[in-house]
Scaffold this motif. Structure first.
Motif, PDB file in Angstrom:
ATOM      1  N   HIS A   1       0.843  -1.196   0.000  1.00  0.00           N
ATOM      2  CA  HIS A   1       0.000   0.000   0.000  1.00  0.00           C
ATOM      3  C   HIS A   1       0.879   1.246   0.000  1.00  0.00           C
ATOM      4  O   HIS A   1       2.098   1.185   0.108  1.00  0.00           O
ATOM      5  CB  HIS A   1      -0.895   0.010   1.247  1.00  0.00           C
ATOM      6  CG  HIS A   1      -1.826  -1.157   1.335  1.00  0.00           C
ATOM      7  ND1 HIS A   1      -2.872  -1.359   0.477  1.00  0.00           N
ATOM      8  CD2 HIS A   1      -1.856  -2.193   2.205  1.00  0.00           C
ATOM      9  CE1 HIS A   1      -3.515  -2.468   0.802  1.00  0.00           C
ATOM     10  NE2 HIS A   1      -2.914  -3.002   1.852  1.00  0.00           N
TER      11      HIS A   1
ATOM     12  N   CYS B   1      -5.165   5.564  -0.142  1.00  0.00           N
ATOM     13  CA  CYS B   1      -4.181   4.686  -0.758  1.00  0.00           C
ATOM     14  C   CYS B   1      -4.405   4.788  -2.261  1.00  0.00           C
ATOM     15  O   CYS B   1      -5.545   4.703  -2.738  1.00  0.00           O
ATOM     16  CB  CYS B   1      -4.358   3.241  -0.296  1.00  0.00           C
ATOM     17  SG  CYS B   1      -3.244   2.090  -1.163  1.00  0.00           S
TER      18      CYS B   1
ATOM     19  N   ILE C   1      -3.298   2.825  -4.661  1.00  0.00           N
ATOM     20  CA  ILE C   1      -3.363   1.580  -5.420  1.00  0.00           C
ATOM     21  C   ILE C   1      -4.802   1.408  -5.923  1.00  0.00           C
ATOM     22  O   ILE C   1      -5.755   1.629  -5.162  1.00  0.00           O
ATOM     23  CB  ILE C   1      -2.952   0.365  -4.567  1.00  0.00           C
ATOM     24  CG1 ILE C   1      -1.619   0.638  -3.856  1.00  0.00           C
ATOM     25  CG2 ILE C   1      -2.885  -0.903  -5.417  1.00  0.00           C
ATOM     26  CD1 ILE C   1      -0.455   0.912  -4.777  1.00  0.00           C
TER      27      ILE C   1
ATOM     28  N   HIS D   1      -8.190   0.420  -3.955  1.00  0.00           N
ATOM     29  CA  HIS D   1      -8.037   0.368  -2.496  1.00  0.00           C
ATOM     30  C   HIS D   1      -8.815   1.484  -1.797  1.00  0.00           C
ATOM     31  O   HIS D   1      -9.401   1.259  -0.739  1.00  0.00           O
ATOM     32  CB  HIS D   1      -6.565   0.413  -2.112  1.00  0.00           C
ATOM     33  CG  HIS D   1      -5.848  -0.860  -2.429  1.00  0.00           C
ATOM     34  ND1 HIS D   1      -4.628  -1.185  -1.897  1.00  0.00           N
ATOM     35  CD2 HIS D   1      -6.204  -1.896  -3.227  1.00  0.00           C
ATOM     36  CE1 HIS D   1      -4.242  -2.357  -2.365  1.00  0.00           C
ATOM     37  NE2 HIS D   1      -5.189  -2.811  -3.188  1.00  0.00           N
TER      38      HIS D   1
ATOM     39  N   MET E   1      -9.824   2.483   1.925  1.00  0.00           N
ATOM     40  CA  MET E   1      -8.554   3.077   2.388  1.00  0.00           C
ATOM     41  C   MET E   1      -8.573   4.575   2.135  1.00  0.00           C
ATOM     42  O   MET E   1      -7.896   5.091   1.250  1.00  0.00           O
ATOM     43  CB  MET E   1      -7.350   2.428   1.699  1.00  0.00           C
ATOM     44  CG  MET E   1      -7.060   1.027   2.216  1.00  0.00           C
ATOM     45  SD  MET E   1      -5.540   0.336   1.573  1.00  0.00           S
ATOM     46  CE  MET E   1      -4.330   1.111   2.631  1.00  0.00           C
TER      47      MET E   1
HETATM   48 CU   LIG Z   1      -3.636   0.121  -0.698  1.00  0.00          CU
END
Ligand SMILES: [Cu+2]
Length: 198
Positions: A65, A106, A108, A111, A116
């Motif tokens: 992450h 986050c 990504i 996510h 997140m």
């Molecule tokens: Cu992440």
């Protein structure tokens, strides 16, 4: 001797209480022992916290992450188009230096949508009230009213020229000093009683 020890203890407790008010707090994101992960729930956590300037956010996470500080628009849309700062590595501490809202996601793919995302509201410090600078209120200084010449001082002088009155042995100033001494003794006794009662 015991009174001195008690006084020192009282002073130490008072200083410790004052220090407690200004201590900076490290907030583990998600709560004690929690990690920054797709499990989410960070906003419900942050809503129960009290963030103050000087505190820090501590993110603990898998290096898969990241932690990206973004704008509110990016936070709402779960995108990182305007990155304020990006952190990686698994352990990130972000200092909350000033009051205001901060947003983290986050970056990504998927996510943030999975949960997140974190917003924190850093409350302004309440200790020091801010005074407007460069604005000095000019209070009108009242000049002392000129006393009529001689009138006040003449009245204060004791009249000793009375032909019929017999001079009293105790002067007014003497009795005044005696009463001041008595009240000082009472105050001293009360002070000692208070000191012993602590
Ligand atoms: Cu992440």
């Amino acid at each position: 001797m015991a009174m001195v020890v008690k006084a020192v203890l009282v002073a130490v407790v008072a200083v410790a209480a004052l220090a407690q008010l200004t201590v900076a707090v490290d907030h583990q994101v998600g709560g004690s022992g929690a990690t920054w992960a797709t499990s989410g729930g960070y906003d419900s956590w942050s809503g129960k916290q009290k963030f103050s300037p000087g505190d820090s956010l501590v993110f603990s996470y898998s290096p898969a992450h990241d932690v990206v500080e973004v704008s509110k628009a990016d936070y709402d849309a779960c995108t990182a188009s305007k990155v304020v700062a990006r952190y990686t590595g698994g352990k990130t501490t972000v200092k909350l230096t000033t009051a205001g809202k901060r947003y983290f996601i986050c970056s990504i793919t998927g996510h943030c949508d999975a949960g997140m995302k974190l917003q924190v509201n850093v409350a302004a410090a309440t200790a020091a009230p801010t005074k407007p600078r460069g604005q000095r209120s000019v209070a009108p200084v009242a000049a002392p009213a000129p006393a009529p010449e001689g009138s006040a001082t003449d009245e204060q002088l004791p009249t000793v020229s009375s032909p019929t009155g017999t001079p009293t042995p105790s002067s007014p100033s003497g009795s005044g000093a005696a009463s001041i001494g008595a009240s000082a003794a009472v105050a001293l006794a009360m002070g000692m009683a208070v000191a012993l009662a602590i």
